[in-house]
Design a protein around this motif. Structure first.
Motif, short mmCIF file in Angstrom:
data_model
loop_
_atom_site.label_atom_id
_atom_site.label_comp_id
_atom_site.label_asym_id
_atom_site.label_seq_id
_atom_site.Cartn_x
_atom_site.Cartn_y
_atom_site.Cartn_z
N ALA A 99 -66.84 -8.19 68.28
CA ALA A 99 -67.00 -7.28 69.46
C ALA A 99 -68.07 -7.75 70.58
CB ALA A 99 -67.00 -5.91 69.26
N GLU A 100 -69.05 -7.97 70.02
CA GLU A 100 -70.17 -8.68 70.91
C GLU A 100 -69.81 -9.91 71.64
OE1 GLU A 100 -74.80 -7.62 69.78
OE2 GLU A 100 -73.99 -8.90 68.35
N LEU A 101 -68.98 -10.65 71.03
CA LEU A 101 -68.50 -11.91 71.74
C LEU A 101 -67.78 -11.27 73.02
CD1 LEU A 101 -68.74 -14.69 71.34
CD2 LEU A 101 -66.65 -14.71 69.96
N GLY A 102 -66.94 -10.60 72.67
CA GLY A 102 -66.01 -10.04 73.46
C GLY A 102 -66.39 -9.23 74.85
N GLU A 105 -66.34 -12.97 76.55
CA GLU A 105 -65.35 -13.75 76.60
C GLU A 105 -64.05 -12.71 76.18
OE1 GLU A 105 -65.18 -17.53 74.32
OE2 GLU A 105 -67.17 -17.27 73.96
N SER A 106 -62.85 -13.30 76.39
CA SER A 106 -61.73 -12.64 76.12
C SER A 106 -61.39 -12.64 74.61
CB SER A 106 -60.47 -13.05 76.68
OG SER A 106 -59.29 -12.45 76.41
N VAL A 107 -61.35 -11.43 73.75
CA VAL A 107 -61.30 -11.39 72.47
C VAL A 107 -59.95 -10.27 72.35
CG1 VAL A 107 -62.09 -10.79 70.23
CG2 VAL A 107 -63.68 -12.03 72.15
N ARG A 108 -58.97 -10.74 71.39
CA ARG A 108 -58.02 -9.68 71.03
C ARG A 108 -58.06 -9.16 69.76
NH1 ARG A 108 -54.67 -12.54 67.70
NH2 ARG A 108 -54.55 -14.58 68.07
N GLY A 109 -57.62 -7.96 69.41
CA GLY A 109 -57.74 -7.39 68.36
C GLY A 109 -58.98 -6.79 67.83
N VAL A 110 -59.83 -6.39 68.85
CA VAL A 110 -61.22 -5.68 68.45
C VAL A 110 -60.80 -4.04 68.23
CG1 VAL A 110 -63.63 -5.36 69.06
CG2 VAL A 110 -62.33 -7.51 69.38
N SER A 111 -61.26 -3.67 67.34
CA SER A 111 -61.31 -2.20 67.13
C SER A 111 -62.07 -1.28 68.23
CB SER A 111 -61.54 -1.77 65.70
OG SER A 111 -62.90 -1.82 65.25
N GLU A 112 -61.39 -0.16 68.39
CA GLU A 112 -62.30 0.66 69.34
C GLU A 112 -63.74 0.87 68.76
OE1 GLU A 112 -62.21 4.83 71.96
OE2 GLU A 112 -60.43 4.12 70.43
N GLN A 113 -63.64 1.28 67.34
CA GLN A 113 -65.19 1.49 66.70
C GLN A 113 -66.02 0.36 66.98
OE1 GLN A 113 -63.63 2.07 62.88
NE2 GLN A 113 -63.93 4.31 62.97
N ALA A 118 -70.73 -2.21 69.38
CA ALA A 118 -71.46 -3.45 70.07
C ALA A 118 -71.95 -2.85 71.46
CB ALA A 118 -70.59 -4.52 70.27
N ASN A 119 -71.13 -2.26 72.25
CA ASN A 119 -71.67 -1.70 73.53
C ASN A 119 -73.08 -0.97 73.21
OD1 ASN A 119 -69.59 -3.12 74.79
ND2 ASN A 119 -68.47 -0.97 74.93
N THR A 352 -68.05 -19.15 69.80
CA THR A 352 -66.95 -20.11 70.36
C THR A 352 -67.53 -21.51 70.92
OG1 THR A 352 -66.74 -19.13 72.48
CG2 THR A 352 -65.51 -18.29 70.89
N ALA A 353 -66.87 -22.37 71.39
CA ALA A 353 -67.39 -23.52 72.04
C ALA A 353 -67.72 -23.10 73.36
CB ALA A 353 -66.36 -24.57 72.15
N THR A 354 -67.00 -22.32 73.94
CA THR A 354 -67.68 -21.59 75.26
C THR A 354 -68.96 -21.00 75.40
OG1 THR A 354 -65.47 -21.43 76.20
CG2 THR A 354 -67.20 -20.15 77.38
N THR A 355 -69.14 -20.15 74.20
CA THR A 355 -70.40 -19.62 73.99
C THR A 355 -71.70 -20.51 73.85
OG1 THR A 355 -69.36 -17.49 73.63
CG2 THR A 355 -71.58 -17.50 72.67
#
Length: 430
Positions: A99-102, A105-113, A118-119, A352-355
């Motif tokens: 979630a921190e990575l999100g 970057e664009s990350v799918r499937g991260v739970s709301e919790q 992370a926020n 990720t490679a981008t990070t």
């Protein structure tokens, strides 16, 4: 001297709640001393214990501090979970890391919790960092920190203008476990508290203990006092240079030693009445509780530093074995992306490679090649997080976070000797 007042509570409730909650009557309310400029005689044995713990704590700023800082931030995610009012199963360290990575970057499937945690971790880290570097911390800064900890609770923002209390009833302070000062006293007491925080009258560990106890005694907000009070421990230690990078998990130790913590705070709230223990003796009792918790937190942090170094040694061995089997020199160049990423893994266990390209300031192909080499060496695992995007995960780091969090929740600080006494992640399965 601090004193216990006996004001009268006039109930305005006459129906809809139990009869006991409807009654009027006298209750016990505490008025603490001012602490700025107070004279405090610390017991000889206690002062020597403070010196030993502070020396050990400063040593944590040496080799391994960066890795400890990265892991400690995950250990303190329980504060973010509480701040977000998340119920049910807390997200794992891996979910939070993804979630921190999100956030970048664009990350799918991260739970709301996981997103909420992370926020909140990011918000709290930024807020406390601002307090650490500020020339002077003001009341408004504490109010802003409180807002960051309770972003979705605007009714609790600002210093309280009503009487609050801890325990027993939502309707009456009569027979409450603790009733803090009259709301008219809050601004003055907070001003005094921050004058003390901005000074250096006592040793850093002593100052952190007194700031925390005084804040919890004032209880200046209608909710969220515990979270702000714990954040102030880290703020004081960092402002005084004891924790330059890593966050000492003393608040997690205090959360485990609940009975000792409550007893210590009760001791701190000394009484000026005849026959009561002197103020210095009462404060020393609280300081012993806090210093003991800090010593345990330092020991746990030292174990983490050792575990991180052992993990890096295993990574280096695996990488050497893989490279030699591939016909390469055993050790990569010190300035190569592969060698540099090993340093960052405890702090950034999901990449990720981008990070990585951004962190190391290298090209995307170089970052991608480094991550893939570590994957083939058995240092990293992979997980698809978006179409065409793969995350590389240092699962051993995340397992280390989980084991450490479980140990900090054990009253023996060792789950082989005593099971955790508060909610923690399940044991790693790998």
């Amino acid at each position: 001297m601090g004193s216990w007042e006996r004001p009268y509570w006039e109930s305005t409730v006459d129906s809809g709640v139990p009869r006991a909650a409807q009654r009027s009557g006298a209750y016990r309310r505490y008025l603490p001393d001012a602490i700025d400029g107070m004279a405090l005689a610390i017991d000889g044995d206690l002062s020597r214990d403070v010196a030993v713990v502070e020396r050990k704590l400063r040593a944590l700023n040496g080799p391994g501090a960066e890795g400890l800082a990265g892991i400690a931030r995950f250990l303190l995610r329980s504060e973010a979970i509480a701040s977000s009012r998340i119920e049910g199963i807390a997200p794992s360290a891996q979910q939070v890391a993804i979630a921190e990575l999100g956030q970048s970057e664009s990350v799918r499937g991260v739970s709301e919790q996981a997103q909420l945690v992370a926020n909140n971790m990011t918000i709290v880290r930024e807020a406390t960092t601002e307090l650490v570097v500020a020339d002077k911390v003001a009341v408004e800064d504490i109010v802003e920190l409180h807002r960051s900890l309770l972003p979705n609770e605007p009714r609790h923002h600002e210093l309280r203008t009503v009487q609050n209390w801890i325990g027993t009833s939502d309707w009456s302070p009569i027979d409450a476990a603790y009733v803090p000062p009259d709301p008219d006293r809050v601004v003055g007491l907070m001003t005094d508290l921050l004058r003390y925080l901005n000074g250096a009258a006592h040793a850093p560990l002593v100052q952190a203990a007194i700031v925390h106890a005084q804040f919890e005694t004032i209880h200046p907000f209608t909710d969220g006092n515990g979270r702000v009070g714990r954040a102030l421990i880290h703020t004081v230690l960092a402002r005084r240079g004891l924790t330059e990078q890593a966050v000492l998990p003393v608040s997690l130790v205090l959360a485990t030693l609940t009975d000792e913590y409550i007893t210590g705070l009760d001791s701190y709230r000394h009484d000026a009445a005849p026959g009561s223990p002197p103020a210095g003796m009462a404060i020393n009792a609280w300081l012993r509780t806090f210093v003991t918790a800090a010593e345990i937190a330092v020991e746990q942090s030292q174990q983490l530093v050792s575990a991180i170094e052992e993990l890096r040694e295993r990574w280096t061995e695996r990488l050497a074995e893989y490279r030699m089997a591939a016909g390469l020199r055993a050790a990569p160049r010190a300035d190569s992306a592969v060698a540099r990423v090993l340093v960052h893994l405890p702090e950034a266990p999901v990449l990720t490679a981008t990070t990585l390209a951004r962190i190391l300031d290298v090209s995307y192909p170089a970052a991608s090649a480094a991550l893939d080499e570590l994957r083939q060496a058995g240092v990293l695992a992979t997980k698809s997080i978006e179409r065409g995007t793969t995350a590389f995960i240092a699962r051993e780091v995340l397992d280390l976070v989980t084991w450490s969090e479980r140990a900090l929740a054990s009253t023996r600080f060792d789950t082989r000797r005593a099971e955790p006494v508060r909610p923690v992640p399940a044991r790693p399965q790998r």
